[in-house]
Design an enzyme around this catalytic site. Structure first.
Site, PDB file in Angstrom:
ATOM      1  N   PHE A   5       0.856  -1.186   0.000  1.00  0.00           N
ATOM      2  CA  PHE A   5       0.000   0.000   0.000  1.00  0.00           C
ATOM      3  C   PHE A   5       0.894   1.239   0.000  1.00  0.00           C
ATOM      4  O   PHE A   5       1.071   1.903   1.022  1.00  0.00           O
ATOM      5  CB  PHE A   5      -0.907  -0.046   1.244  1.00  0.00           C
ATOM      6  N   GLY A   9       8.702  -6.306   6.864  1.00  0.00           N
ATOM      7  CA  GLY A   9      10.087  -5.991   6.533  1.00  0.00           C
ATOM      8  C   GLY A   9      10.403  -4.518   6.705  1.00  0.00           C
ATOM      9  O   GLY A   9       9.666  -3.793   7.397  1.00  0.00           O
ATOM     10  N   ASP A  47      13.731 -12.896   3.864  1.00  0.00           N
ATOM     11  CA  ASP A  47      15.019 -12.494   3.285  1.00  0.00           C
ATOM     12  C   ASP A  47      16.153 -12.339   4.306  1.00  0.00           C
ATOM     13  O   ASP A  47      17.314 -12.271   3.920  1.00  0.00           O
ATOM     14  CB  ASP A  47      14.866 -11.165   2.536  1.00  0.00           C
ATOM     15  N   MET A  70      15.220 -16.340  -3.382  1.00  0.00           N
ATOM     16  CA  MET A  70      14.912 -14.951  -3.008  1.00  0.00           C
ATOM     17  C   MET A  70      16.002 -14.371  -2.095  1.00  0.00           C
ATOM     18  O   MET A  70      16.976 -15.040  -1.773  1.00  0.00           O
ATOM     19  CB  MET A  70      13.543 -14.898  -2.334  1.00  0.00           C
ATOM     20  N   ILE A 118       7.139 -20.076  -3.847  1.00  0.00           N
ATOM     21  CA  ILE A 118       7.115 -21.311  -3.044  1.00  0.00           C
ATOM     22  C   ILE A 118       7.861 -21.081  -1.728  1.00  0.00           C
ATOM     23  O   ILE A 118       7.512 -21.604  -0.679  1.00  0.00           O
ATOM     24  CB  ILE A 118       7.765 -22.462  -3.849  1.00  0.00           C
ATOM     25  N   ARG A 132       7.952 -18.538   0.111  1.00  0.00           N
ATOM     26  CA  ARG A 132       7.220 -17.749   1.117  1.00  0.00           C
ATOM     27  C   ARG A 132       6.135 -18.551   1.826  1.00  0.00           C
ATOM     28  O   ARG A 132       5.650 -18.161   2.874  1.00  0.00           O
ATOM     29  CB  ARG A 132       6.538 -16.562   0.427  1.00  0.00           C
TER      30      ARG A 132
HETATM   31  P1  ATP Z   1       9.355  -7.322   2.328  1.00  0.00           P
HETATM   32  O1  ATP Z   1      10.759  -7.144   2.848  1.00  0.00           O
HETATM   33  O2  ATP Z   1       8.873  -8.702   2.480  1.00  0.00           O
HETATM   34  O3  ATP Z   1       9.165  -6.768   0.952  1.00  0.00           O
HETATM   35  P2  ATP Z   1       8.375  -4.884   3.444  1.00  0.00           P
HETATM   36  O4  ATP Z   1       7.697  -4.569   4.721  1.00  0.00           O
HETATM   37  O5  ATP Z   1       9.727  -4.252   3.217  1.00  0.00           O
HETATM   38  O6  ATP Z   1       8.400  -6.456   3.295  1.00  0.00           O
HETATM   39  P3  ATP Z   1       7.177  -3.052   1.540  1.00  0.00           P
HETATM   40  O7  ATP Z   1       6.150  -3.275   0.478  1.00  0.00           O
HETATM   41  O8  ATP Z   1       8.448  -2.386   1.188  1.00  0.00           O
HETATM   42  O9  ATP Z   1       7.423  -4.475   2.205  1.00  0.00           O
HETATM   43  O10 ATP Z   1       6.490  -2.185   2.697  1.00  0.00           O
HETATM   44  C1  ATP Z   1       5.250  -2.605   3.252  1.00  0.00           C
HETATM   45  C2  ATP Z   1       4.322  -1.444   3.353  1.00  0.00           C
HETATM   46  O11 ATP Z   1       4.841  -0.486   4.285  1.00  0.00           O
HETATM   47  C3  ATP Z   1       4.130  -0.659   2.075  1.00  0.00           C
HETATM   48  O12 ATP Z   1       3.222  -1.274   1.179  1.00  0.00           O
HETATM   49  C4  ATP Z   1       3.587   0.654   2.631  1.00  0.00           C
HETATM   50  O13 ATP Z   1       2.231   0.528   2.974  1.00  0.00           O
HETATM   51  C5  ATP Z   1       4.414   0.811   3.926  1.00  0.00           C
HETATM   52  N1  ATP Z   1       5.589   1.668   3.709  1.00  0.00           N
HETATM   53  C6  ATP Z   1       6.735   1.350   3.052  1.00  0.00           C
HETATM   54  N2  ATP Z   1       7.599   2.396   3.024  1.00  0.00           N
HETATM   55  C7  ATP Z   1       6.975   3.395   3.682  1.00  0.00           C
HETATM   56  C8  ATP Z   1       7.339   4.757   3.996  1.00  0.00           C
HETATM   57  N3  ATP Z   1       8.508   5.287   3.627  1.00  0.00           N
HETATM   58  N4  ATP Z   1       6.442   5.500   4.693  1.00  0.00           N
HETATM   59  C9  ATP Z   1       5.254   4.990   5.075  1.00  0.00           C
HETATM   60  N5  ATP Z   1       4.856   3.738   4.801  1.00  0.00           N
HETATM   61  C10 ATP Z   1       5.699   2.936   4.131  1.00  0.00           C
END
Ligand code: ATP
Length: 318
Positions: free
Chosen positions: A74, A103, A128, A170, A250, A252
């Site tokens: 999002f 993450g 990861d 991954m 797979i 995940r």
């Molecule tokens: P993975 O490492 O598995 O990809 P992740 O938590 O890093 O997990 P992202 O899609 O990068 O996955 O971040 C998850 C969500 O966190 C985003 O979809 C967004 O809703 C929110 N998010 C990411 N960066 C920001 C930011 N700089 N400010 C506010 N919200 C953020």
């Protein structure tokens, strides 16, 4: 004293997210805190999509893969107006604190909410293992097991048919899954972000390998544009049939293994303990088998730890 908290899972899903949810719900209720769940990560905060949850409802979820409260990407959550709506939704329900499992992107979302008056604690949920403050993230151990089982299967058929197999795993720029899997499975060649090989170098290593028949080339994602093309080049240069296997999502899926479940429960209990202690804007880590917290804003700026020792371990084992 905090009375109501909400829990969300965000970013890429991973084995252990349901274990974390169950453990947080149990620990919260045991400490007279009412837990709520948010569906689809930060999107659910904005959509006002959350509800109260009981111990009975989470009793069996720890055996399931994925996340029963769903996850979502999002990117709109980076916009202040969207976050303001999310904070208003939380405040309208009387929710003062949020536990965010995900993450580094999820960590950023949590840090921004802290600045806006919501107490946050993050748990490292990603296969990861790319969060620098912790030795292990939730999901890593199970994903590694999935990779090892898959590579063992590939080894069987490659040995029977005298093949080279390129296996892409991954890691999102972090070599931990690839390096550890290469050590465990005895992959003849390894190429990761920390030690990238060009196709020529892979061919040289394959030609020098002691293995007479099957050879595994363990590769981290994003290094080569087209793995099938790389396989063709290798086949041409070595004269040995070469196939490419991208393990993909797979890795995940599946339920968390026992070690993962134990780590996750410990981290979840600790998160509630730290919340009650008044910690805010921090994430839970495990370092040298000890739980601790660190400020999220410090964590996201941290340099990746060196993989030299782990790579040496691989070199010794092959
Ligand atoms: P993975 O490492 O598995 O990809 P992740 O938590 O890093 O997990 P992202 O899609 O990068 O996955 O971040 C998850 C969500 O966190 C985003 O979809 C967004 O809703 C929110 N998010 C990411 N960066 C920001 C930011 N700089 N400010 C506010 N919200 C953020």
């Amino acid at each position: 004293m905090i009375k109501k908290i909400a829990i969300l899972t965000s970013g890429g899903d991973c084995p252990g997210m349901n274990v974390a949810l169950k453990a947080i719900v149990n620990a919260a209720i045991n400490n007279n805190i009412e837990p709520y769940v948010v569906f689809e990560g930060y999107k659910g905060l904005y959509d006002n999509n959350f509800e109260k949850i009981t111990k009975e409802e989470v009793k069996f979820i720890d055996r399931k893969g994925g996340t029963v409260i769903y996850s979502a990407r999002f990117p709109q959550f980076k916009e202040l107006e969207i976050r303001k709506q999310a904070v208003n939704n939380l405040k309208a329900e009387g929710i003062e604190a949020l536990i965010c499992i995900g993450g580094d992107g999820t960590y950023m979302g949590a840090a921004k909410l802290t600045e806006m008056g919501i107490k946050t604690i993050a748990l490292p949920g990603t296969i990861d293992n790319d969060i620098s403050s912790t030795d292990y993230t939730i999901g890593f151990n199970t994903a590694l097991e999935t990779i090892v089982r898959a590579v063992d299967n590939l080894r069987d058929t490659s040995e029977s048919h005298n093949r080279i197999n390129l296996v892409e795993v991954m890691g999102h720029g972090c070599g931990d899954l690839a390096i550890n899997a290469a050590i465990i499975t005895g992959a003849e060649v390894l190429s990761t972000p920390e030690r990238k090989l060009d196709v020529k170098q892979i061919i040289e290593k394959l030609k020098k390998s002691d293995s007479k028949r099957s050879k595994i080339v363990m590769i981290s994602e994003y290094i080569y544009k087209d793995l099938n093309k790389v396989a063709q080049e290798i086949e041409k240069a070595t004269g040995q049939e070469t196939k490419a296997t991208i393990l993909g999502h797979i890795q995940r899926g599946g339920s968390a293994n026992p070690i993962e479940r134990l780590l996750t429960i410990r981290m979840a209990n600790y998160a509630i303990k730290m919340l009650i202690k008044g910690k805010n804007g921090v994430a839970v880590n495990i370092t040298d088998n000890k739980l601790n917290t660190k400020d999220i804003l410090e964590i996201v700026k941290m340099k990746r730890p060196s993989k030299e020792e782990l790579l040496k371990e691989y070199d010794k084992s092959i």
